[in-house]
Scaffold this active site. Structure first.
Site, PDB file in Angstrom:
ATOM      1  N   GLU A  49       0.870  -1.181   0.000  1.00  0.00           N
ATOM      2  CA  GLU A  49       0.000   0.000   0.000  1.00  0.00           C
ATOM      3  C   GLU A  49       0.901   1.223   0.000  1.00  0.00           C
ATOM      4  O   GLU A  49       1.980   1.222   0.603  1.00  0.00           O
ATOM      5  CB  GLU A  49      -0.887   0.019   1.245  1.00  0.00           C
ATOM      6  CG  GLU A  49      -1.706   1.309   1.344  1.00  0.00           C
ATOM      7  CD  GLU A  49      -2.799   1.297   2.404  1.00  0.00           C
ATOM      8  OE1 GLU A  49      -2.678   0.547   3.374  1.00  0.00           O
ATOM      9  OE2 GLU A  49      -3.766   2.067   2.235  1.00  0.00           O
ATOM     10  N   CYS A 238      -6.578   1.289   3.042  1.00  0.00           N
ATOM     11  CA  CYS A 238      -7.483   2.441   3.078  1.00  0.00           C
ATOM     12  C   CYS A 238      -7.401   3.289   1.815  1.00  0.00           C
ATOM     13  O   CYS A 238      -8.373   3.972   1.483  1.00  0.00           O
ATOM     14  CB  CYS A 238      -7.184   3.298   4.295  1.00  0.00           C
ATOM     15  SG  CYS A 238      -7.641   2.495   5.829  1.00  0.00           S
ATOM     16  N   ASN A 372     -12.136  -2.975   0.856  1.00  0.00           N
ATOM     17  CA  ASN A 372     -10.967  -3.238   1.706  1.00  0.00           C
ATOM     18  C   ASN A 372     -11.374  -3.750   3.075  1.00  0.00           C
ATOM     19  O   ASN A 372     -11.322  -4.929   3.339  1.00  0.00           O
ATOM     20  CB  ASN A 372     -10.127  -1.955   1.836  1.00  0.00           C
ATOM     21  CG  ASN A 372      -9.073  -2.067   2.919  1.00  0.00           C
ATOM     22  OD1 ASN A 372      -8.413  -3.095   3.018  1.00  0.00           O
ATOM     23  ND2 ASN A 372      -8.938  -1.051   3.745  1.00  0.00           N
ATOM     24  N   GLU A 373     -11.829  -2.833   3.914  1.00  0.00           N
ATOM     25  CA  GLU A 373     -12.020  -3.180   5.323  1.00  0.00           C
ATOM     26  C   GLU A 373     -13.406  -2.673   5.708  1.00  0.00           C
ATOM     27  O   GLU A 373     -13.531  -1.827   6.572  1.00  0.00           O
ATOM     28  CB  GLU A 373     -10.920  -2.444   6.106  1.00  0.00           C
ATOM     29  CG  GLU A 373     -10.600  -2.995   7.419  1.00  0.00           C
ATOM     30  CD  GLU A 373      -9.392  -2.266   8.029  1.00  0.00           C
ATOM     31  OE1 GLU A 373      -8.373  -2.911   8.258  1.00  0.00           O
ATOM     32  OE2 GLU A 373      -9.479  -1.055   8.283  1.00  0.00           O
TER      33      GLU A 373
HETATM   34  O1  AHR Z   1      -2.104  -1.287   6.918  1.00  0.00           O
HETATM   35  C1  AHR Z   1      -2.521  -0.019   7.302  1.00  0.00           C
HETATM   36  C2  AHR Z   1      -4.024   0.143   7.256  1.00  0.00           C
HETATM   37  O2  AHR Z   1      -4.632  -0.668   8.208  1.00  0.00           O
HETATM   38  C3  AHR Z   1      -4.685  -0.258   5.978  1.00  0.00           C
HETATM   39  O3  AHR Z   1      -4.661   0.732   5.029  1.00  0.00           O
HETATM   40  C4  AHR Z   1      -6.092  -0.522   6.400  1.00  0.00           C
HETATM   41  O4  AHR Z   1      -6.726  -1.480   5.611  1.00  0.00           O
HETATM   42  C5  AHR Z   1      -5.969  -0.927   7.840  1.00  0.00           C
HETATM   43  O5  AHR Z   1      -6.816  -0.202   8.645  1.00  0.00           O
END
Ligand code: AHR
Length: 649
Positions: A49, A238, A372-373
């Site tokens: 990322e 993110c 993603n999350e």
């Molecule tokens: O790895 C850092 C962050 O942690 C990522 O962007 C996110 O997916 C998680 O909250």
């Protein structure tokens, strides 16, 4: 005399407190004749990322910040002198700004500008750097001079460049650095009376990963290759979601000619006010094409993550911040087009773009994560139409859903139940937890439903109190990961997070690999990942003591695998206790014979020790050859150690 001797012996025992030998021997049996579940090739991977200056200023080897003058403050990163204007009708529609350098009004004065790079421009003595610029001169006869200057303004590299056209054209030259300097600046002087217009001012090391122009930093890409990753998840995290929908990662903006890739702000710019970096943007110079190419280079399956129409839920509680379910079509089309970009025939629109970018062969994309999350009801209602559309067009394509940011709780349970209902192929789990959690959860997957979607531990890392990449965290990860391996029938892939961090530009730690402008260091955690990545095996072997798996028994965590292709047995064993442990392995079903084996050990008696840029080898694995005779192996496990034994059959 005897008394004195006794005193000396007991003092020695005290001083060697961590070397005490446990009286108990662990009698471990490994069933060699009954290979268990296959272990996926994708099992141990990496997750990239653009956080901590992981891309621009990191893996992406560009050394000029704001090279197109299109940051919201168009001269951010630049210092100008003399007669410099920013104009907005440049040759690249998505990055319209450029600079005009004009005569300063007096022969004794100077016009020009210099760039600060990313925390400086890092150059090495005798190394070559490729400078390039798009330029024009109104009357076709302009010139500039390129210089590298040190923090005291001494010039240590200099070259002239003639601008010989009235039309925009790319110029390039190679400059050799006469010294090593981590904090250099790139300076450009106008050297003609005639004005010169410049756009996309760029500087790359010639010696990039695989020697590619627009390439990657060699030491960092090599570190990825050396992990032997089976899977490569990208581009986030993110940043896939964006702080708002406008700033989400849009893969289509990251492909095509590099000069025309639309700039995006990096959401990690302002996520933590105590680590605020107003100059953090994504140029997408390392975009989806380069990321697919990197997957191929390092032998990992590509795994892109795409936006499901939800902007970061941590920062957007109002449902209006997200795309309405009935307006998702363009997002779904992006997902379908991405599969075409990766795999499509060169006659298709997106397959042709891939070919035009230099890769006519498909990238053989097999899976994608949607979202993603994400959590709550907002997610399943959005992922469902993606699943339907992707499955309708590509029935064998694997879709990964998410279970949110926590490894348990109401949202996690809801996420999993919804992913089962929607028949996602895998479910992404994220956990950043303390050492105790990692040890206590080594049996986490023993209890998972074997019939549902498979697990992708897509983001995890052990966070000790000081959030260091220390040995304690690495050992807990090693112990925990025996649980991934033992449960390879349900855990299909895992990726530590985050991957990279610039020593000056970090927002989040711990991270797997740290770097500055000239050096990089592989954390202790890196070596744990590498030991798993290099010793995957093809099938799980049942490994028990008194019929029980070793998942914390007396501080011991163990798993074993068979590698049918290499004809090897791989034993992994972590001793998290403070004393030496004896383990006696019996290999059921193995004919007694003399065999060669290697023992690799990662250990430290200081739990807080970490590898640093100045001491990169504080904790590294040591390897030695050992012999195995019969069908038994007796080993002594150092206190606080992770050992891997590979026995040739
Ligand atoms: O790895 C850092 C962050 O942690 C990522 O962007 C996110 O997916 C998680 O909250």
């Amino acid at each position: 005399m005897i008394k004195r001797k006794l005193l000396a012996v007991s003092l020695f025992a005290l001083s060697m407190g961590t070397q005490l030998l446990s009286a108990q021997t662990h009698n471990i049996s490994v069933d060699v004749k009954k290979p268990g579940s296959p272990i996926q090739k994708t099992m141990y991977g990496i997750f990239f990322e653009d956080i901590n200056y992981g891309a621009d200023g990191g893996l992406y080897a560009e050394m000029v910040k704001n090279r197109s003058f299109d940051f919201p403050q168009s001269l951010l990163g630049w210092t100008t002198f003399g007669n410099v204007e920013v104009l907005k009708d440049g040759p690249f529609a998505n990055n319209p700004n450029y600079v005009r350098l004009s005569y300063p009004g007096h022969d004794a004065k100077q016009t020009g500008l210099d760039n600060e790079g990313f925390f400086g421009v890092g150059v090495k003595q005798n190394a070559e750097y490729r400078f390039s610029v798009w330029a024009r001169s109104a009357d076709g006869a302009g010139s500039i001079r390129i210089e590298l200057i040190d923090p005291e303004s001494n010039v240590f590299a200099s070259q002239k460049l003639a601008i010989d056209s009235k039309e925009w054209k790319k110029y390039q030259l190679v400059v050799k650095s006469s010294k090593t300097e981590a904090k250099a600046r790139l300076r450009i002087f106008l050297t003609s009376k005639n004005a010169v217009d410049m756009d996309h001012v760029s500087l790359f090391p010639v010696d990039s990963w695989k020697g590619r122009e627009n390439g990657l930093r060699k030491d960092l890409a090599q570190a990825l290759y050396d992990l032997h990753p089976g899977i490569f998840r990208f581009p986030g995290g993110c940043i896939v979601e964006g702080t708002d929908l406008n700033t989400r990662y849009q893969w289509k903006n990251s492909v095509g000619p590099v000069e025309n890739r639309k700039l995006n702000e990096d959401r990690w710019q302002y996520t933590f006010s105590n680590r605020f970096f107003p100059d953090y943007f994504q140029t997408y110079g390392m975009g989806f094409f380069e990321l697919f190419q990197l997957s191929e280079d390092i032998g990992a399956e590509p795994l892109p993550v795409i936006s499901c129409g939800l902007s970061c839920q941590f920062q957007n509680w109002d449902s209006k911040a997200h795309v309405a379910v009935n307006e998702l079509q363009p997002y779904i089309q992006d997902a379908l087009d991405l599969i075409e970009f990766a795999n499509g025939d060169v006659t298709t629109k997106w397959g042709k773009l891939r070919a035009d970018m230099g890769h006519p062969a498909p990238f053989n994309l097999k899976m994608m994560a949607v979202g993603n999350e994400q959590w709550g009801t907002l997610y399943p209602e959005r992922v469902e139409p993606f699943i339907k559309a992707i499955r309708a067009k590509y029935p064998d394509f694997k879709i990964i859903g998410t279970s949110g940011p926590s490894p348990d709780g109401k949202d996690f349970d809801f996420g999993w139940s919804e992913m089962k209902r929607l028949k996602a192929d895998l479910v992404d789990e994220h956990y950043y937890k303390d050492p105790q959690w990692f040890l206590a959860n080594a049996n986490r997957y023993d209890k998972y439903d074997r019939k549902g979607p498979k697990v992708f531990a897509g983001e995890y890392a052990c966070h000790p109190k000081n959030r260091k990449n220390n040995f304690e965290a690495a050992l807990c990860e090693a112990a925990f990961m025996t649980g991934f391996e033992r449960n390879a029938d349900v855990v299909y892939q895992c990726t530590y997070a985050p991957l990279f961090s610039h020593i000056q530009g970090w927002q989040w730690k711990p991270d797997l690999i740290w770097f500055d402008n000239l050096r990089s260091v592989r954390s202790v955690n890196y070596y744990v990942q590498q030991l798993y990545g290099q010793n995957v095996g093809t099938n799980v072997l049942t490994t028990v003591e008194n019929k029980l798996p070793l998942e914390g028994l007396d501080g011991i965590y163990a798993s074993s695998a068979l590698d049918k292709n290499k004809n090897e047995i791989i034993l992994k064993i972590a001793n998290t206790s403070d004393v030496v442990k004896k383990a006696s392995y019996t290999f059921n079903g193995l004919k007694a014979s003399e065999r060669k084996a290697t023992q690799t050990v990662l250990k430290s008696d200081n739990p807080d020790l970490e590898n640093t840029l100045d001491n990169p080898t504080a904790v590294v694995p040591t390897v030695k050859e050992i012999a195995v005779s019969g069908n038994k192996l007796d080993v002594e496990l150092a206190p606080k150690s992770f050992s891997v034994y590979v026995i040739k059959l």
